[in-house]
Every structure is written in structure tokens, then in C-alpha cells.
Design an enzyme around this catalytic site. Structure first.
Site, PDB file in Angstrom:
ATOM      1  N   ASP A 131       0.298  -7.549   1.826  1.00 44.88           N
ATOM      2  CA  ASP A 131       0.678  -6.139   1.899  1.00 44.88           C
ATOM      3  C   ASP A 131       2.191  -5.956   1.938  1.00 44.88           C
ATOM      4  O   ASP A 131       2.717  -5.188   2.739  1.00 44.88           O
ATOM      5  CB  ASP A 131       0.028  -5.456   3.105  1.00 44.88           C
ATOM      6  CG  ASP A 131       0.062  -3.929   2.982  1.00 44.88           C
ATOM      7  OD1 ASP A 131       0.408  -3.424   1.901  1.00 44.88           O
ATOM      8  OD2 ASP A 131      -0.239  -3.250   3.986  1.00 44.88           O
ATOM      9  N   SER A 188       4.475   2.942   7.879  1.00 43.41           N
ATOM     10  CA  SER A 188       4.275   1.704   7.119  1.00 43.41           C
ATOM     11  C   SER A 188       5.489   1.356   6.277  1.00 43.41           C
ATOM     12  O   SER A 188       6.047   2.208   5.585  1.00 43.41           O
ATOM     13  CB  SER A 188       3.061   1.833   6.197  1.00 43.41           C
ATOM     14  OG  SER A 188       1.888   1.532   6.880  1.00 43.41           O
ATOM     15  N   HIS A 218       0.823  -1.217   0.000  1.00 41.20           N
ATOM     16  CA  HIS A 218       0.000   0.000   0.000  1.00 41.20           C
ATOM     17  C   HIS A 218       0.854   1.262   0.000  1.00 41.20           C
ATOM     18  O   HIS A 218       0.356   2.351  -0.297  1.00 41.20           O
ATOM     19  CB  HIS A 218      -1.000   0.001   1.163  1.00 41.20           C
ATOM     20  CG  HIS A 218      -0.441   0.318   2.505  1.00 41.20           C
ATOM     21  ND1 HIS A 218      -0.188  -0.639   3.458  1.00 41.20           N
ATOM     22  CD2 HIS A 218      -0.086   1.492   3.075  1.00 41.20           C
ATOM     23  CE1 HIS A 218       0.280  -0.075   4.556  1.00 41.20           C
ATOM     24  NE2 HIS A 218       0.362   1.223   4.350  1.00 41.20           N
TER      25      HIS A 218
END
Length: 380
Positions: free
Chosen positions: A145, A228, A114
Site C-alpha cells: 500500500d 492516509s 489506495h
């Protein structure tokens, strides 16, 4: 399995003990969750005298000095930061930024899918450096992910060391390193709050239907947008996970729930990243699937009431067991299933080749099928 909401299983570790520990978490689903990444845009002395002989006094002034526990912990933190932070990078795309971790001397960097989104070109900046270097996409795997990019021309790459995440225990001291809110090379501290969590991500550019992440590590270290793809690190300087999600509080208007973040375990990275580097894709997903395309079915009141089968993979596990298009899955191994997210969470605790009992509604009647689970197919 091809699905409007991925169905998955945890990474195998070959041990029954871990599965028993995680059995109670099989149906765990934390909703809602927020993707944490891309964001726009003086010592005391301790005397050590020897025992005094008869008629003599002990010499309490002699002995060695040592730092206080607080100083010792502080020094440990600082050493880990010095060792690991050079391996954590900032990744910029035209749509935002996130973090990444250097895997090898060839310039391969792991991050979240992402974070990369649909981009194929990036700018990478290292800790304590104002210089950016170009990078290109190697491969992405939205089901977990994870993605790998490769930086070009960066000198003195310092690869991180990946830990055995199966050995991580609750209470382990950890540091989260990344670029939250664009604040480069930031570090937060906390502990491992839980292991083996199965959580669901909201939809993103990389995974429009969202994703189910098995076996994640829950941490109290602050995880914010931009973290992230960064590093969750133990006090041995090893990366135990890739920070990915932060929980949101339903009672707080959808804002972040402090102290509840999630990281993809390093053993998942060890499985996925080499495949992306070697082939540009993941062919061995190591995750169980029914072999159906599904959608959540609502009842007359609009509430989720089951998982409708809208397609059956030819030659797949479901077809072999007798499931067919139009069935509505209502339970898996006796546990109620109301949505695709719940089905994914339950499948996340099962293994490829394991037999699962699938309960469906067909023509107004309830039927049960024994399905030998296949392997989750790679989307696209």
C-alpha cells in the site's frame, strides 16, 4: 506469489530478537479494518539555592526558573510541528484526497497506493498554502500500500527525515500529521501502542483483493479518512510511519474504533520508495511467498475452511516442494489456516529462503510438504 489475497512476510531487519518479539503476532489479524485515506471530496519557578552555612539561612529566592512539564511538552510538540508539517502535503485526485510526505528535493512524495488509486495526475497542496501544484505518478506497490508521486514547480521543498522504525518502542510519543476529512494540515497526538502488527486491508481500487501489511505500527493518535499517506512522527521530528488504517468496531455498526490506527513503518518506505523512484516498480519485495495462486474455500455451512490452490507458479517454491492445483492448504507450520487472509498473516512472519511446513488436503487425505519459501512477486 500471485494470489487473490496477497501473501507476505515482514521486512527483514536481520535480527532474531525482533522476530522473537513478533512470533506471538504471527497469526494476528485484525478484522475488520478500514482504510483511513482517501476521503471524498505561565511557568512555575523551581528554587535552586545552595546549602546554608552554620548560622546562615538558605537563599530560596535565588536560582533559575524553568517551564513546567506541561509547558515543556507543549513547546516540544510545537517545535516538531513547525519542523515537520511543511513536509506533509495534501494530495487530490478526481475521486478524493489523501496525504503525502516529501522524500527529497526532486519533488518525490510517498503516499498510499489506495490514495492514488488508478490516477496518474494529481494536485498537491502544501501546509499553510492556498497554491496547488501538479504532480504525476512515479510508481505504485499495492502489496505494501505504498506509492510515489512527483510534484512539479513547487519551491522550497522540505524533505522529511525517516527514522529507523525497527528502533521504535511502545510508549513513544507520536504526532499524526495529515488532512483528515479534508481539514488541511491537521495534527493529532498519541503514543505507539504496539509494533510488529500484521494487518489486512479491505479491497480498494489499487488492490481489489485487499493487501496484507506486515510489521505495522499501532498508534492511539487519531487516524481518519484523509490521514492516509501522511506522517506519524516522533518527538525528534522523524517520520516513523505512514498512517494507513483505522480499526473498525464490529459492535459499533462498523464505525471507527477510537484510538486504534496503523502506520506502515518507515523502514518499509526506505525499501520500497527508492525502487519506485529508480525503476517505477518494485523488483525486490523482500517478502516470502509460496508461489501459488489461492482462494478461500468454504465448507458445507458456508464457513471458511481452508485455502484452495488454483494455480502453481512454474519453477516456484510450491512446485518444487510438490504442491499442485486442487490442494487445499489447512495449516502452515502447525497453525490452522482457514482463509487467504490468515495464510497471508502467517507468511508475513517468515523469511525468503526459510523452510515452512505446509499441510494440505488432497483427495481426502492429509499430506505435509516442506516448502523453501520464495519471494513475493509483484502483481501485474
Amino acid at each position: 506469489m500471485s494470489s487473490t489475497s496477497p501473501t507476505a512476510r515482514p521486512d527483514e531487519d536481520g535480527t532474531h530478537g525482533r522476530r522473537r518479539r513478533r512470533a506471538a503476532l504471527a497469526a494476528f489479524l485484525l478484522v475488520p479494518l478500514a482504510i483511513a485515506g482517501c476521503t471524498d471530496g505561565g511557568g512555575s519557578e523551581t528554587p535552586t539555592g545552595t546549602s546554608a552555612a552554620a548560622g546562615a539561612s538558605a537563599d530560596t529566592s535565588a536560582g533559575s526558573s524553568a517551564g513546567s512539564p506541561a509547558e515543556t511538552l507543549q513547546e516540544s510538540y510545537q517545535q516538531v510541528i513547525r519542523d515537520v508539517l511543511p513536509s506533509v502535503v495534501e494530495i487530490r485526485t478526481t475521486n478524493g484526497l489523501g496525504s503525502g510526505v516529501v522524500l527529497d528535493a526532486d519533488g518525490n512524495i510517498v503516499t498510499n497506493s489506495h490514495v492514488v488509486g488508478s490516477a496518474t495526475e494529481f494536485q498537491v497542496q502544501f501546509a499553510n498554502s492556498a497554491t496547488s501544484y501538479p504532480a504525476t505518478l512515479v510508481g505504485t506497490y499495492p502489496q505494501n500500500d505504498l506509492a510515489v508521486i512527483r510534484v512539479e514547480g513547487a519551491p522550497d521543498l522540505q524533505p522529511a527525515t525517516l527514522a529507523d522504525s525497527d528502533a521504535v518502542e511502545v510508549g513513544t510519543l507520536v504526532l499524526a500529521m495529515g488532512n483528515p476529512l479534508g481539514l488541511s494540515s491537521s495534527v493529532s497526538d498519541g503514543i505507539v501502542s504496539a509494533t510488529g502488527r500484521t494487518v489486512s486491508e479491505p479491497p480498494s481500487e489499487a488492490a481489489p483483493a485487499g493487501a496484507t501489511l506486515p510489521g505495522t505500527i499501532q498508534t492511539s493518535a487519531a487516524i481518519n479518512p484523509g490521514n492516509s499517506g501522511g506522517a506519524l512522527v516522533n518527538m525528534q521530528g522523524e517520520v516513523i510511519g505512514i498512517p494507513t488504517l483505522a480499526a473498525t468496531s464490529p459492535a459499533g455498526g462498523g464505525g471507527a474504533a477510537p484510538g486504534i490506527g496503523f502506520a506502515i513503518p518507515s523502514n518499509t518506505v526506505k525499501n520500497v520508495a527508492p525502487q519506485l523512484i529508480e525503476d517505477g516498480e518494485v523488483t525486490d519485495t523482500d517478502r516470502a511467498a509460496l508461489g501459488v495462486t489461492v482462494t478461500t474455500v468454504a465448507d458445507s455451512s458456508g464457513q471458511a475452511a481452508g485455502v484452495g490452490v488454483v494455480g502453481v507458479e512454474p519453477g516456484g517454491a510450491a512446485e518444487a516442494a510438490g504442491l499442485r492445483e486442487g490442494d487445499v492448504i489447512t495449516a502452515l507450520n502447525g497453525q490452522r489456516v482457514s482463509s487467504t487472509a490468515e495464510l497471508s498473516a502467517l507468511l508475513a512472519d517468515l523469511e525468503v529462503g526459510e523452510t515452512a511446513e505446509v499441510t494440505v488436503q488432497r483427495g481426502g487425505e492429509e499430506q505435509t510438504f516442506q516448502v523453501e519459501l520464495g519471494e513475493l512477486a509483484v502483481a501485474g
